[in-house]
Scaffold this active site. Structure first.
Site, PDB file in Angstrom:
ATOM      1  N   ARG A 107      38.338  13.771  57.555  1.00  0.00           N
ATOM      2  CA  ARG A 107      39.328  13.201  56.654  1.00  0.00           C
ATOM      3  C   ARG A 107      39.813  14.313  55.708  1.00  0.00           C
ATOM      4  O   ARG A 107      39.098  15.298  55.499  1.00  0.00           O
ATOM      5  CB  ARG A 107      38.690  12.095  55.816  1.00  0.00           C
ATOM      6  CG  ARG A 107      38.274  10.894  56.627  1.00  0.00           C
ATOM      7  CD  ARG A 107      37.482   9.921  55.789  1.00  0.00           C
ATOM      8  NE  ARG A 107      37.026   8.805  56.618  1.00  0.00           N
ATOM      9  CZ  ARG A 107      35.952   8.071  56.309  1.00  0.00           C
ATOM     10  NH1 ARG A 107      35.264   8.325  55.202  1.00  0.00           N
ATOM     11  NH2 ARG A 107      35.576   7.093  57.086  1.00  0.00           N
TER      12      ARG A 107
ATOM     13  N   ARG B 285      41.611   3.348  50.240  1.00  0.00           N
ATOM     14  CA  ARG B 285      41.100   4.687  50.564  1.00  0.00           C
ATOM     15  C   ARG B 285      42.047   5.413  51.527  1.00  0.00           C
ATOM     16  O   ARG B 285      42.019   6.625  51.629  1.00  0.00           O
ATOM     17  CB  ARG B 285      39.690   4.563  51.178  1.00  0.00           C
ATOM     18  CG  ARG B 285      38.944   5.864  51.333  1.00  0.00           C
ATOM     19  CD  ARG B 285      37.524   5.652  51.822  1.00  0.00           C
ATOM     20  NE  ARG B 285      37.472   5.297  53.243  1.00  0.00           N
ATOM     21  CZ  ARG B 285      36.307   5.078  53.883  1.00  0.00           C
ATOM     22  NH1 ARG B 285      35.151   5.164  53.224  1.00  0.00           N
ATOM     23  NH2 ARG B 285      36.301   4.779  55.176  1.00  0.00           N
TER      24      ARG B 285
ATOM     25  N   ARG C 121      36.046  -1.804  61.617  1.00  0.00           N
ATOM     26  CA  ARG C 121      35.050  -1.582  60.565  1.00  0.00           C
ATOM     27  C   ARG C 121      34.736  -2.871  59.802  1.00  0.00           C
ATOM     28  O   ARG C 121      33.601  -3.102  59.397  1.00  0.00           O
ATOM     29  CB  ARG C 121      35.512  -0.463  59.637  1.00  0.00           C
ATOM     30  CG  ARG C 121      35.330   0.893  60.297  1.00  0.00           C
ATOM     31  CD  ARG C 121      36.113   2.005  59.632  1.00  0.00           C
ATOM     32  NE  ARG C 121      35.928   3.224  60.396  1.00  0.00           N
ATOM     33  CZ  ARG C 121      35.189   4.271  59.984  1.00  0.00           C
ATOM     34  NH1 ARG C 121      34.610   4.230  58.806  1.00  0.00           N
ATOM     35  NH2 ARG C 121      35.025   5.336  60.745  1.00  0.00           N
TER      36      ARG C 121
END
Ligand code: GDP
Ligand code: ADP
Length: 207
Positions: free
Chosen positions: A52, A145, A156
């Site tokens: 990321r 996020r 998720r």
């Protein structure tokens, strides 16, 4: 697979943080390592997911291909490994041994499959579950996020439901922290680890 090469050393007990993606594991872990930088060492996992923004190879993860990961697994390099949301993740023996050799508290951030696998080893960590206050808050935090595609986000969130059920199993975790107000959660995490922290501080100041 029983792994006898990773023994619980005489030093401080390792710590496992586990919980849904987006629950706050990394946030809390980074706060802890910032306040106690000479006490904790992070077990740097391997993963096939892409880094990321802001993540660093060798610090956050060892970013590898599936082929490299599988070769390491076949070679017996890993204490445990798991498939999560379309990627492979694994804790190498070296990742743990590197930290324990420095007599630091080894802190691992792993999913529930990893928790189950580590329970079959002699590592004997303190198991801490980090949970969101609700699924709605979890979804909001994950969206804010901005790290997941819609598909990855849904995978998720589904995994999160399974992990929340797992955390209800008697004996699954030693400590459960509902990460609502960050300062409160961090205080709970620190209190849960104070005994181990003092062990390391005593060893380091006496040596
Ligand atoms: N079993 C296992 N899970 C891991 C390992 N490293 C990370 N994970 C887990 O993989 C899941 C996804 O991690 P990541 O992609 O960094 O997402 P995040 O949890 O949203 O930060 C999380 O539940 C991590 O705890 C590992 O070495 N083994
Ligand atoms: N107590 C909290 N209150 C509000 N936002 C939080 C809290 N803890 C973490 N966050 C935010 O939620 C998101 C997920 O946290 P993160 O530490 O990445 O979770 P994990 O490592 O478990 O996936 C991040 O954007 C983080 O800044």
């Amino acid at each position: 697979m029983r792994d006898s090469t990773i023994k619980a050393m005489a030093g401080p007990r390792p710590v496992v943080l586990s919980g849904p993606s987006g629950a706050g594991k990394s946030t809390l872990l980074k706060k802890l390592m910032k306040e106690y930088d000479s006490v904790f060492g992070f077990s740097v996992s391997h993963t096939t997911r892409n880094p990321r923004p802001g993540e660093e190879n060798g610090r956050d993860y060892h970013y590898v291909t599936r082929e490299v990961m599988q070769a390491g697994i076949d070679n017996g390099d890993f204490i445990e490994n798991a498939e999560f949301s379309g990627n492979m993740y694994g804790t190498s023996k070296a990742a743990v041994q590197d930290v324990q050799a420095k007599n630091l508290i080894c802190i691992l951030d792993i999913d529930m499959q990893g928790v189950r696998n580590i329970k079959r080893t002699d590592l004997n960590p303190i198991y801490i579950s980090i949970q969101p206050p609700s699924m709605e808050v979890l979804e909001k935090r994950l969206r804010d996020r901005k790290t997941e595609s819609e598909e990855s986000l849904q995978r998720r969130l589904h995994a999160a439901k399974v992990e929340m059920e797992f955390s209800k199993e008697p004996g699954a975790f030693d400590v459960i922290i509902v990460n609502d107000v960050l300062e409160d959660s961090y205080g709970q995490l620190r209190n849960a680890l104070l005994e181990e922290i003092h062990k390391v501080k005593k060893i380091n100041t006496s040596s």
